[in-house]
Design a protein around this motif. Structure first.
Motif, PDB file in Angstrom:
ATOM      1  N   LEU A   1     -32.540  -0.488  40.872  1.00 57.39           N
ATOM      2  CA  LEU A   1     -33.642   0.065  40.356  1.00 57.39           C
ATOM      3  C   LEU A   1     -33.318   1.403  39.695  1.00 57.39           C
ATOM      4  CD1 LEU A   1     -36.546  -0.306  39.468  1.00 57.39           C
ATOM      5  CD2 LEU A   1     -37.201   0.551  41.856  1.00 57.39           C
ATOM      6  N   GLY A   2     -32.326   2.199  40.682  1.00 58.82           N
ATOM      7  CA  GLY A   2     -31.991   3.443  40.450  1.00 58.82           C
ATOM      8  C   GLY A   2     -31.046   3.752  39.042  1.00 58.82           C
ATOM      9  N   MET A   3     -30.633   2.600  38.823  1.00 57.91           N
ATOM     10  CA  MET A   3     -29.492   2.763  37.561  1.00 57.91           C
ATOM     11  C   MET A   3     -30.572   2.398  36.370  1.00 57.91           C
ATOM     12  SD  MET A   3     -26.573   3.393  38.380  1.00 57.91           S
ATOM     13  CE  MET A   3     -25.680   3.243  36.974  1.00 57.91           C
ATOM     14  N   VAL A   4     -31.399   1.653  36.405  1.00 54.90           N
ATOM     15  CA  VAL A   4     -32.411   1.707  35.395  1.00 54.90           C
ATOM     16  C   VAL A   4     -32.957   2.974  35.097  1.00 54.90           C
ATOM     17  CG1 VAL A   4     -34.747   0.889  34.603  1.00 54.90           C
ATOM     18  CG2 VAL A   4     -33.052  -0.732  35.723  1.00 54.90           C
ATOM     19  N   VAL A   5     -33.484   3.818  36.077  1.00 51.83           N
ATOM     20  CA  VAL A   5     -33.873   5.126  35.718  1.00 51.83           C
ATOM     21  C   VAL A   5     -32.648   5.978  35.540  1.00 51.83           C
ATOM     22  CG1 VAL A   5     -35.140   6.930  37.254  1.00 51.83           C
ATOM     23  CG2 VAL A   5     -35.783   4.591  37.703  1.00 51.83           C
ATOM     24  N   PHE A   6     -31.524   5.854  36.290  1.00 54.70           N
ATOM     25  CA  PHE A   6     -30.521   6.663  35.769  1.00 54.70           C
ATOM     26  C   PHE A   6     -30.199   6.843  34.444  1.00 54.70           C
ATOM     27  CE2 PHE A   6     -26.035   7.351  34.835  1.00 54.70           C
ATOM     28  CZ  PHE A   6     -25.943   8.563  35.627  1.00 54.70           C
ATOM     29  N   PHE A   7     -30.246   5.629  33.478  1.00 56.65           N
ATOM     30  CA  PHE A   7     -30.034   5.860  32.229  1.00 56.65           C
ATOM     31  C   PHE A   7     -31.297   6.088  31.301  1.00 56.65           C
ATOM     32  CE2 PHE A   7     -26.524   2.843  33.460  1.00 56.65           C
ATOM     33  CZ  PHE A   7     -25.635   3.418  33.011  1.00 56.65           C
TER      34      PHE A   7
ATOM     35  N   PHE B   1     -31.179   9.932  30.095  1.00 59.81           N
ATOM     36  CA  PHE B   1     -30.705  10.332  28.957  1.00 59.81           C
ATOM     37  C   PHE B   1     -31.346  10.704  27.712  1.00 59.81           C
ATOM     38  CE2 PHE B   1     -27.257   9.296  31.655  1.00 59.81           C
ATOM     39  CZ  PHE B   1     -26.440  10.219  31.582  1.00 59.81           C
ATOM     40  N   TYR B   2     -32.782  10.048  27.841  1.00 60.07           N
ATOM     41  CA  TYR B   2     -33.700  10.464  26.861  1.00 60.07           C
ATOM     42  C   TYR B   2     -34.222  11.997  26.876  1.00 60.07           C
ATOM     43  CZ  TYR B   2     -34.639   5.634  25.797  1.00 60.07           C
ATOM     44  OH  TYR B   2     -34.589   4.316  25.267  1.00 60.07           O
TER      45      TYR B   2
ATOM     46  N   CYS C   1     -27.082  15.217  36.012  1.00 62.57           N
ATOM     47  CA  CYS C   1     -27.806  15.651  37.287  1.00 62.57           C
ATOM     48  C   CYS C   1     -29.069  14.952  37.536  1.00 62.57           C
ATOM     49  CB  CYS C   1     -27.970  17.330  37.218  1.00 62.57           C
ATOM     50  SG  CYS C   1     -26.393  18.094  36.852  1.00 62.57           S
ATOM     51  N   TRP C   2     -29.882  14.801  36.760  1.00 67.23           N
ATOM     52  CA  TRP C   2     -31.148  14.239  37.113  1.00 67.23           C
ATOM     53  C   TRP C   2     -31.044  12.400  37.139  1.00 67.23           C
ATOM     54  CZ3 TRP C   2     -36.168  15.841  34.218  1.00 67.23           C
ATOM     55  CH2 TRP C   2     -36.442  17.062  34.585  1.00 67.23           C
ATOM     56  N   GLY C   3     -30.008  11.994  36.644  1.00 69.28           N
ATOM     57  CA  GLY C   3     -29.718  10.497  36.671  1.00 69.28           C
ATOM     58  C   GLY C   3     -29.149  10.351  38.247  1.00 69.28           C
TER      59      GLY C   3
END
Length: 133
Positions: free
Chosen positions: A85-91, A94-95, A110-112
């Motif tokens: 789930l964190g990797m979905v939010v990580f990418f 970049f928006y 950093c936020w990712g």
């Protein structure tokens, strides 16, 4: 699926996520944010941060409880879920430079990372509270 365990796990995970975000955003990154005008805004009510984190975590807990048998047992399974789930939010981080004028690209990384750590915390809490059948 045990609804009570999922809801309790979501609330506890939301509180843990709020604490983790406060440490990472409010303490570690605070000086960095002060350098950029994109982060200058009115003060927000801290309870709004808690409410949003709890809502996100409750929905994550419902997803985790519904798919619990797909993840490993205990803490390890929760961390695997949190990482996915964190990797979905990580990418999704970049928006920010694309839609927020003046948002530095390097802060997307950093936020990712902060989001990934936050969802690892959520997954760990859920892994300990929501048990396999």
């Amino acid at each position: 699926m045990k609804w009570t365990k999922a809801l309790v796990g979501g609330v506890v995970a939301g509180i843990a996520l709020t604490v983790a975000n406060f440490i990472m955003h409010g303490m570690i990154m605070a000086d960095t944010y002060g350098k950029y005008p994109v982060f200058t805004q009115e003060q927000a009510n801290p309870l709004h941060f808690l409410l949003i984190a709890v809502l996100i975590s409750v929905f994550a807990a419902l997803l985790f409880a519904r798919t619990r048998d797909s993840w490993g047992p205990g803490l390890r399974g929760g961390l695997a879920f949190g990482f996915a789930l964190g990797m979905v939010v990580f990418f999704g981080s970049f928006y920010n430079p694309l839609v927020l004028e003046g948002f530095p690209y390097h802060l997307s990384w950093c936020w990712g990372g902060i989001n990934l750590i936050g969802f690892l915390v959520v997954g760990a809490v859920l892994g300990l509270i929501v048990k396999k059948r």
